[in-house]
Scaffold this active site. Structure first.
Site, PDB file in Angstrom:
ATOM      1  N   GLU A 413       0.985  -1.106   0.058  1.00  0.00           N
ATOM      2  CA  GLU A 413       0.084   0.183   0.202  1.00  0.00           C
ATOM      3  C   GLU A 413       0.561   1.096  -0.577  1.00  0.00           C
ATOM      4  OE1 GLU A 413      -3.419   0.139   2.166  1.00  0.00           O
ATOM      5  OE2 GLU A 413      -4.066  -2.458   2.025  1.00  0.00           O
TER       6      GLU A 413
HETATM    7  C1  LIG Z   1       1.917  -9.979  -0.276  1.00  0.00           C
HETATM    8  C2  LIG Z   1       1.478  -8.752  -0.546  1.00  0.00           C
HETATM    9  C3  LIG Z   1       0.080  -8.437  -1.736  1.00  0.00           C
HETATM   10  C4  LIG Z   1      -0.459  -7.560  -2.300  1.00  0.00           C
HETATM   11  N1  LIG Z   1      -1.570  -7.319  -2.382  1.00  0.00           N
HETATM   12  C5  LIG Z   1      -1.632  -5.729  -3.070  1.00  0.00           C
HETATM   13  C6  LIG Z   1      -3.324  -5.833  -3.901  1.00  0.00           C
HETATM   14  O1  LIG Z   1      -3.440  -6.287  -2.341  1.00  0.00           O
HETATM   15  N2  LIG Z   1      -3.391  -4.698  -4.471  1.00  0.00           N
HETATM   16  C7  LIG Z   1      -2.616  -4.164  -5.615  1.00  0.00           C
HETATM   17  O2  LIG Z   1      -3.312  -3.603  -6.079  1.00  0.00           O
HETATM   18  N3  LIG Z   1      -1.717  -4.769  -4.698  1.00  0.00           N
HETATM   19  C8  LIG Z   1      -1.153  -5.415  -3.436  1.00  0.00           C
HETATM   20  N4  LIG Z   1       0.251  -5.693  -3.597  1.00  0.00           N
HETATM   21  C9  LIG Z   1       1.270  -4.533  -4.319  1.00  0.00           C
HETATM   22  C10 LIG Z   1       2.052  -3.660  -3.634  1.00  0.00           C
HETATM   23  O3  LIG Z   1       1.269  -2.864  -3.247  1.00  0.00           O
HETATM   24  C11 LIG Z   1       3.296  -2.765  -4.631  1.00  0.00           C
HETATM   25  O4  LIG Z   1       4.175  -4.364  -4.140  1.00  0.00           O
HETATM   26  C12 LIG Z   1       3.835  -1.598  -3.244  1.00  0.00           C
HETATM   27  O5  LIG Z   1       3.355  -1.494  -4.121  1.00  0.00           O
HETATM   28  C13 LIG Z   1       5.574  -1.894  -4.181  1.00  0.00           C
HETATM   29  O6  LIG Z   1       5.197  -2.228  -5.626  1.00  0.00           O
HETATM   30  P1  LIG Z   1       6.165  -3.134  -6.089  1.00  0.00           P
HETATM   31  O7  LIG Z   1       6.362  -4.254  -5.717  1.00  0.00           O
HETATM   32  O8  LIG Z   1       6.606  -3.092  -7.467  1.00  0.00           O
HETATM   33  O9  LIG Z   1       8.146  -2.346  -5.815  1.00  0.00           O
HETATM   34  P2  LIG Z   1       8.239  -1.273  -6.504  1.00  0.00           P
HETATM   35  O10 LIG Z   1       7.965  -0.387  -7.352  1.00  0.00           O
HETATM   36  O11 LIG Z   1       9.353  -1.872  -8.135  1.00  0.00           O
HETATM   37  O12 LIG Z   1       9.678  -0.339  -5.608  1.00  0.00           O
HETATM   38  C14 LIG Z   1      10.692  -1.211  -4.933  1.00  0.00           C
HETATM   39  C15 LIG Z   1      11.778  -0.084  -3.966  1.00  0.00           C
HETATM   40  O13 LIG Z   1      11.962   0.622  -4.526  1.00  0.00           O
HETATM   41  C16 LIG Z   1      11.692   2.220  -3.582  1.00  0.00           C
HETATM   42  N5  LIG Z   1      11.396   2.784  -4.098  1.00  0.00           N
HETATM   43  C17 LIG Z   1      10.719   2.573  -5.699  1.00  0.00           C
HETATM   44  N6  LIG Z   1      10.061   3.980  -5.838  1.00  0.00           N
HETATM   45  C18 LIG Z   1      10.642   4.611  -5.195  1.00  0.00           C
HETATM   46  C19 LIG Z   1      10.643   6.231  -5.647  1.00  0.00           C
HETATM   47  N7  LIG Z   1       9.990   7.211  -6.007  1.00  0.00           N
HETATM   48  N8  LIG Z   1      11.673   6.312  -4.240  1.00  0.00           N
HETATM   49  C20 LIG Z   1      12.505   5.891  -3.654  1.00  0.00           C
HETATM   50  N9  LIG Z   1      12.313   5.015  -3.128  1.00  0.00           N
HETATM   51  C21 LIG Z   1      11.796   4.267  -4.348  1.00  0.00           C
HETATM   52  C22 LIG Z   1      11.095   1.287  -2.713  1.00  0.00           C
HETATM   53  O14 LIG Z   1      12.422   1.252  -2.000  1.00  0.00           O
HETATM   54  C23 LIG Z   1      10.143   0.373  -2.855  1.00  0.00           C
HETATM   55  O15 LIG Z   1      10.376  -1.053  -1.963  1.00  0.00           O
HETATM   56  C24 LIG Z   1       0.906  -6.789  -2.701  1.00  0.00           C
HETATM   57  C25 LIG Z   1       2.352  -6.794  -2.097  1.00  0.00           C
HETATM   58  C26 LIG Z   1       2.544  -7.865  -1.800  1.00  0.00           C
HETATM   59  C27 LIG Z   1       4.324  -8.593  -1.691  1.00  0.00           C
END
Ligand SMILES: Cc1cc2nc3c(=O)[nH]c(=O)nc-3n(C[C@H](O)[C@H](O)[C@H](O)COP(=O)(O)OP(=O)(O)OC[C@H]3O[C@@H](n4cnc5c(N)ncnc54)[C@H](O)[C@@H]3O)c2cc1C
Length: 594
Positions: A413
């Site tokens: 989130e």
């Molecule tokens: C168990 C689980 C349940 C989930 N449930 C849902 C759900 O029900 N519905 C839904 O829509 N999504 C869901 N998600 C998705 C979740 O919201 C995303 O994983 C989250 O938003 C991060 O996106 P990403 O994993 O693509 O990481 P990325 O966007 O690739 O980011 C990786 C890391 O990069 C860094 N980063 C990224 N952007 C920036 C920035 N601008 N500045 C500084 N650092 C940055 C942060 O440290 C981040 O953790 C779920 C994820 C998990 C693991």
């Protein structure tokens, strides 16, 4: 304009459109950034009205009994499944429709009351609290907030009782933190009766068990070649809905079904558009505000469990002929967990009350709550883990599971880094605009009205830097803390002004500066919440003939530690190793120095 500038302009325009709907009452967090203490939003400490409290107490008793008898967090983790009987039971005791209006089969609870329910679940089983959050706090939230009467009547009664389950599907391969980059396409049919959806979603909680999913997809903007995001209600029985992976195996909250699915030429009737066409991102962000509030409640519950476990072990485990609780380094950890758990609860209660009381824009407070409570919980889990020593490592104790479970909170989130940057930038926007007003007028001092506006803006900025806001506590014991907090808010305001003047527009990319500003703001909010809560508890204790309140030490410690952190964050704005940090990272990443 080069490509980067054009992208920045686009991002700013998107954010403006999303976040700033028009003139609104000054919220508490935004007030902090302007050097104000908007007391009305945090003081007196909110209380659930007596009639609702009776209902909540009844609901909690019923819930506790159900969870005591039927919830086995260790088994849920081991089997990576929440049994259907547990889901049905949660539905029976009302948890799955707590805030839905009674006419749709819900319990009509306020956010504050709902947070108490989520805290109770969060203190036992993170899989179950995340499942409930995905179904209720974000899954059906979009329907509650943006659904038409027909949509509500059609979907809510079954969703409120748990007969059907909900999910919220935003994330895709290319749209994680960058939520606006949704690639799933929704093309209108020729006759305009439906949309044809194509694309894939991943990491979606409840995807494989949901009967209705709120799905974000990209729709054309009429009369232009642009696209915007629109929210759709999608059901898995629609032809072309393909579950690619029902339960992606994972490290923590293993009981939740986190799925990956594809929509291939799925025809979705136009009646299933949820909220305004092209405003799906607004729908998504508003929904996530609610999710982040209950996140705070779940983390509070888990932190209280950490405290309970820490006390149990520190009072029983003996080494060097003493129980562990005799060692100062163990005491330090326990004291910190107690202080943090107290603050997390206060912050959750006040944030939930902001929603209940109708503050229009609470995005900053919910983002602060999410980052603050998830980071604190991680520390709490780490501390109690250490107190248990080697025994924490083994699966007969809940701690290794709690550690695996807690790690998602800082990512889900909205990753905490993204939210930290958001908090600083949205918070600084108010004073930043006032500076811009002053600067623009000085550059073009021709318009009289402009001068008047710039003069007012200048007076505001200056006024806030010399004035120490008053914090209206009623208990004399807290006056010193209130005074300190007032001075820190003033110092924060001066520091924000200085950062804006020094760095100007490049501050938009300076995340190390943003982090300190956001961290200081979060501690200011947390301290205000703790002060408000402790004030109410002291008043209550004194009305009942007691001179102190049960949690007075924890509150006192939190305020002292929080004030120390704030001073440290502000000092590091000018005394830091940022250049060296960035030079090291850039050299390792093979990037030219920036
Ligand atoms: C168990 C689980 C349940 C989930 N449930 C849902 C759900 O029900 N519905 C839904 O829509 N999504 C869901 N998600 C998705 C979740 O919201 C995303 O994983 C989250 O938003 C991060 O996106 P990403 O994993 O693509 O990481 P990325 O966007 O690739 O980011 C990786 C890391 O990069 C860094 N980063 C990224 N952007 C920036 C920035 N601008 N500045 C500084 N650092 C940055 C942060 O440290 C981040 O953790 C779920 C994820 C998990 C693991």
């Amino acid at each position: 304009m080069n490509k980067l500038d054009a992208q920045r302009q686009k991002e700013i325009q998107q954010a403006e459109e999303l976040l700033f709907a028009g003139p609104q009452a000054l919220g508490f967090a935004k007030g902090l950034f302007q050097g104000h203490f908007v007391a009305d939003w945090v003081m007196p400490y909110p209380r659930i009205p007596a009639t609702q409290q009776v209902e909540l107490d009844g609901a909690l008793t019923e819930l506790r009994q159900f969870l005591d008898e039927h919830l086995d967090p260790a088994e849920i983790d081991r089997k990576a499944d929440i049994p259907r009987s547990v889901i049905d039971g949660l539905g029976r005791v009302g948890v799955l429709g707590m805030t839905a209006p009674t006419e749709y089969g819900g319990r009509g609870f306020s956010q504050m009351a709902n947070c108490k329910i989520l805290e109770e679940i969060g203190c036992r089983c993170a899989s179950t609290s995340v499942f409930v959050n995905a179904h209720h706090s974000i899954g059906i939230r979009a329907l509650l907030l943006f659904g038409t009467n027909e949509q509500k009547q059609r979907w809510l009664p079954k969703l409120s009782t748990g007969e059907q389950l909900g999910a919220f599907a935003l994330t895709e391969k290319e749209a994680g933190s960058d939520a606006a980059n949704v690639q799933m396409q929704a093309r209108p049919s020729e006759d305009g009766s439906h949309f044809i959806l194509n694309g894939e979603k991943r990491y979606i909680t409840n995807a494989a068990i949901a009967d209705v999913l709120t799905v974000m997809a990209r729709t054309p903007v009429p009369g232009s070649d642009k696209t915007a995001i629109t929210a759709f209600l999608v059901t898995p029985d629609m032809p072309g809905f393909e579950m690619l992976e029902a339960r992606m195996p994972k490290m923590g909250i293993r009981g939740t079904a986190t799925g990956r699915f594809a929509l291939r030429d799925v025809k979705v009737p136009k009646e299933n558009i949820l909220g305004p066409y092209g405003k799906g991102l607004k729908v998504a962000l508003t929904v996530l505000d609610f999710g982040r509030t209950t996140f705070g409640a779940c983390c509070t519950g888990a932190a209280k469990t950490c405290l309970r476990l820490a006390i149990e072990h520190a009072n029983t485990r003996k080494q060097f002929n003493k129980t562990l609780g005799n060692f100062h380094l163990v005491q330090k950890k326990i004291a910190r967990i107690a202080a943090d758990a107290y603050a997390m609860e206060a912050m959750t209660t006040i944030t939930a009350a902001l929603i209940d009381r109708g503050l229009e824009d609470y995005m900053l407070e919910t983002a602060m709550l999410k980052v603050f409570t998830t980071e604190r919980l991680w520390e709490c889990v780490n501390d109690v883990f250490q107190i248990y020593g080697g025994s924490a490592y083994f699966v007969d104790r809940p701690l290794e599971r709690m550690m695996r479970d807690a790690r998602i909170n800082q990512i889900g989130e909205g990753a905490n880094e993204v939210l930290t940057s958001f908090i600083a930038l949205v918070g600084m926007r108010g004073p930043g605009m006032e500076f811009k007003e002053i600067y623009d007028t000085m550059m073009k001092p021709t318009r009289e009205r402009g001068f008047a506006k710039a003069w007012t803006a200048g007076k505001h900025r200056l006024g806030a830097t010399v004035r120490v806001p008053e914090i209206p506590v009623r208990s004399p014991e807290l006056r010193w803390f209130a005074n300190q907090l007032g001075h820190l808010i003033r110092r924060f305001n001066v520091a924000v002004n200085r950062a804006l003047i020094t760095y100007r527009e490049p501050i938009l990319d300076m995340q190390l500066v943003q982090e300190r500003v956001a961290n200081a703001a979060m501690d200011l909010l947390a301290s205000a919440c703790v002060l408000s809560r402790q004030d109410a508890e002291l008043q209550f204790a004194q009305r009942n003939g007691n001179s102190s309140s049960p949690d007075q030490f924890a509150a006192d410690l939190f305020l002292r530690q929080s004030f120390r952190r704030i001073r440290q964050f502000l000092a590091e704005l000018t005394d830091n190793d940022d250049k060296s940090v960035l030079a090291t990272a850039n050299s390792i990443l093979g990037k030219p120095g920036k």
